[in-house]
Design an enzyme around this catalytic site. Structure first.
Site, PDB file in Angstrom:
ATOM      1  N   GLU A 260      72.676  28.886 -38.235  1.00 47.02           N
ATOM      2  CA  GLU A 260      72.222  27.851 -37.309  1.00 47.02           C
ATOM      3  C   GLU A 260      70.728  27.658 -37.595  1.00 47.02           C
ATOM      4  OE1 GLU A 260      71.990  28.759 -33.124  1.00 47.02           O
ATOM      5  OE2 GLU A 260      71.838  26.645 -32.588  1.00 47.02           O
TER       6      GLU A 260
ATOM      7  N   ARG B  36      77.124  44.213 -38.868  1.00 49.87           N
ATOM      8  CA  ARG B  36      75.813  43.610 -39.075  1.00 49.87           C
ATOM      9  C   ARG B  36      74.786  44.701 -39.363  1.00 49.87           C
ATOM     10  NH1 ARG B  36      74.371  40.245 -34.142  1.00 49.87           N
ATOM     11  NH2 ARG B  36      72.582  39.739 -35.434  1.00 49.87           N
TER      12      ARG B  36
ATOM     13  N   LYS C 103      66.854  37.332 -33.404  1.00 48.65           N
ATOM     14  CA  LYS C 103      66.119  36.087 -33.645  1.00 48.65           C
ATOM     15  C   LYS C 103      65.282  35.705 -32.436  1.00 48.65           C
ATOM     16  CE  LYS C 103      68.622  32.990 -36.767  1.00 48.65           C
ATOM     17  NZ  LYS C 103      69.443  31.771 -36.798  1.00 48.65           N
TER      18      LYS C 103
END
Length: 568
Positions: A43, A270, A280
């Site tokens: 994104e 992850r 983020k």
RNA sequence: UGUCUUAUGGUGUAAUGGUAGCACUGCAGUUUUUGGUACUGCCUGUCUAGGUUCGAAUCCUGGUAAGACAACCA
């Protein structure tokens, strides 16, 4: 978009991670016509970090391994958070890492019309309805993981009414939050994502690509699988937190899938790194609150930060390779990343002399005006790297730490009465020093042995210590920035009760303004070059944006067992 | 008090029913004109209790622990 492409039959399963093994099986069984197409779907709401590098290596690397293709798709379904600045940085960082999406650059926003049409179809089939409750009411009715939800009073709204409302939602007739389109699935499902998930919400914010064309935007769960389908993606590889979404992914994709093609979602763990914040949201906060100089601050775990710090693409890929892919929620040690960059830089970085904390040495029996240009190996690890010359004179600088008036046990550097070698130069014997009233060493006096110049027969003589040095007359002053870990707790993510800003390491940046370097370095350094400062560490050339001057970022210190011994 | 997932040395990962291996870290040593590098050695491991099997890290059951899921984020 799906094209028939030959993929390599990988029979041998050795060296494949568990996802690649699944893919190898799928290919063997001829699923999706034996095609392999992965995708990396960021994104564009922030800069890529090393966690994304893991996903990039998986998606691009696996496609390459089997001879398949990997799409770059921007998952731009929420215009509020997204920006072209991020799109550009993401593309730059992927390229820098050494991956190529060729012409396979896609945007979820390109599929808005198709997604809209499908939504209309689902409404017509009674599989979706327009709800007009507040988000609080909807959340309330959703229940909890252990308690079933209850149906919305609008769940059985007539199809025509939903159709009409959805149309008007998109025409901009309603305010944000007034209506949503929900899938009609199962309010009692044990999987929360099946409790009539929201497919579309009203957002009146300019989209960085579609402008103000749309007033409704699809949610991730609805858009992602369909986008995969539209692109012909065969394996949609993501991280473990999407595991619970997989049944919903499959539910929506089933609305489009045919017998010979159906994308499949696979999940891996992850990246978690010690002493590192990867969220983020928090990285954005560090940038916005000026706690770092920007997304590319050399202390940041972003790709651009690591690049400025001096990490090479090879070192990052080698690190990713070392940590592997599993379904275990691991916490990887940052020392493995540090090992990877030392390994690469040791291979490629030219050796130069720099003195961080200088003290003057006078070789009393060396002629005052004499200058000898001594050859120095650029890189002992690389036979073809050649040499460069360094001026040797009567007055030199050495590292403050490299002298002690009296040598403690196991101290092999310069001390009064003892001999050391000056790297690529002569063996010198320290005869004494001059101290200030406060006891600081001001000057050190040595005598050199003219027969011991490097390369001469007399240079065979062994001495315990070798010191790096620069000529006082020839050296240049440069600015050096020493970076340390941004956070001083092992797992910042675990300190949930604390504000993560309190965990910042106050000593993560030290600026040294008058580091003495040999002229060769000052003359040849270009932005992005890597060097090893003898005995100190690896440094990378950077440009200060305000002064436009070259500065040297310390990528990573050399290992130093004497430092450890001092600490004991 | 739900559903899903996971559990192999200090850390990360391999072994796909058949000798528990590799990397990092740590420690010790050898080489060295960088106390770096390289090389050698050492330390340390299958969460637990049962079951299936000639044989289980691997398959099954229970337990324990950890993670994910209750955004009109992705």
């Amino acid at each position: 978009m799906a094209e028939n492409k030959e993929v390599n039959p990988v029979e041998e399963k050795k060296g494949l991670n568990f996802i690649q093994q699944i893919i190898a099986n799928d290919l063997k069984e001829g699923r999706n016509g034996g095609r392999l197409n992965t995708r990396f779907p960021p994104e564009p709401n922030g800069y890529l970090h090393i966690g994304h590098a893991k996903a990039i290596c998986m998606n691009f690397g696996t496609a390459k391994m089997f001879g398949g293709t990997c799409n770059l798709r921007f998952d731009d379904t929420n215009p509020v958070k997204e920006d072209v600045e991020y799109v550009e940085s993401i593309k730059e960082d992927i390229k820098w890492l050494g991956f190529d999406w060729s012409d396979r650059e896609y945007y979820a926003s390109d599929y808005f019309p198709k997604l809209y049409d499908l939504a209309v179809r689902l409404i017509k089939e009674g599989k979706a309805y327009v709800d007009m409750q507040t988000s609080e009411q909807i959340a309330e009715q959703k229940g909890t993981p252990t308690k079933a939800g209850v149906a919305s009073p609008f769940r059985n709204r007539p199809i025509d009414e939903s159709l009409d409302l959805f149309d008007r939602m998109n025409k901009g007739e309603f305010d944000e939050g007034a209506y949503v389109l929900r899938a009609k699935i199962d309010m009692a499902s044990s999987n929360m994502h099946f409790r009539d998930p929201i497919m579309y919400r009203i957002i009146k914010h300019e989209h960085h690509r579609t402008g103000n064309q749309w007033n409704v935007y699809p949610m991730y769960d609805y858009a992602h699988g369909q986008s995969d389908y539209f692109e012909g993606v065969t394996h949609s590889i993501c991280t473990l937190e999407f595991e619970v979404h997989r049944p919903l992914y499959e539910y929506f994709v089933k609305e489009l899938a045919k017998d010979d093609y159906c994308p499949r979602q696979l999940e891996f763990n992850r990246l978690n790194l010690t002493y590192t914040v990867m969220s983020k949201r928090k990285l954005l906060q560090l940038v916005k609150e000026n706690l770092v100089s920007g997304w590319d601050d050399p202390r940041m775990p972003t790709i651009c930060g690591l690049r400025r710090r001096g990490y090479t693409p090879e070192s990052i890929k080698s690190f990713i390779d070392k940590i592997g892919y599993t379904k275990y929620d691991a916490l990887n040690s940052v020392s493995l990343l540090e090992h990877s960059i030392r390994e690469d830089l040791n291979r490629i970085a030219p050796r130069v002399s720099a003195v961080i904390n200088p003290v003057k040495v006078i070789i009393t029996n060396y002629p005052e005006d004499k200058v000898e240009m001594l050859p120095m190996e650029n890189n002992p690890e690389d036979e073809n790297s050649g040499t460069h010359e360094m001026p040797f004179t009567r007055e030199l600088y050495i590292e403050c730490d490299d002298f002690k008036e009296e040598a403690p046990k196991k101290f092999f550097r310069m001390s009064v009465g003892n001999e050391v070698r000056l790297k690529s130069g002569y063996i010198v014997k320290c005869t004494g020093c001059k101290k200030s009233a406060t006891g600081d060493i001001e000057e050190i006096y040595c005598e050199y042995d003219a027969d011991t110049r490097s390369g001469m027969p007399g240079s065979e003589r062994k001495v315990k210590g070798t010191l790096h040095w620069v000529s006082a007359r020839h050296c240049k002053d440069v600015e050096v920035r020493l970076y340390d870990r941004l956070f001083n707790v092992e797992n910042p993510a675990e300190e949930k009760d604390k504000d993560f800003r309190e965990l910042l390491n106050p000593d993560s940046l030290k600026v040294l303004n008058n580091v003495k370097v040999e002229p060769y370095l000052a003359e040849t350094a270009k932005v992005g070059d890597h060097f090893q400062f003898q005995r100190i560490g690896y440094f990378t050339v950077d440009r200060d944006t305000t002064t436009d001057k070259l500065v040297f970022n310390r990528t990573i210190a050399l290992k130093d067992s004497w430092e450890k011994e001092k600490g004991k």
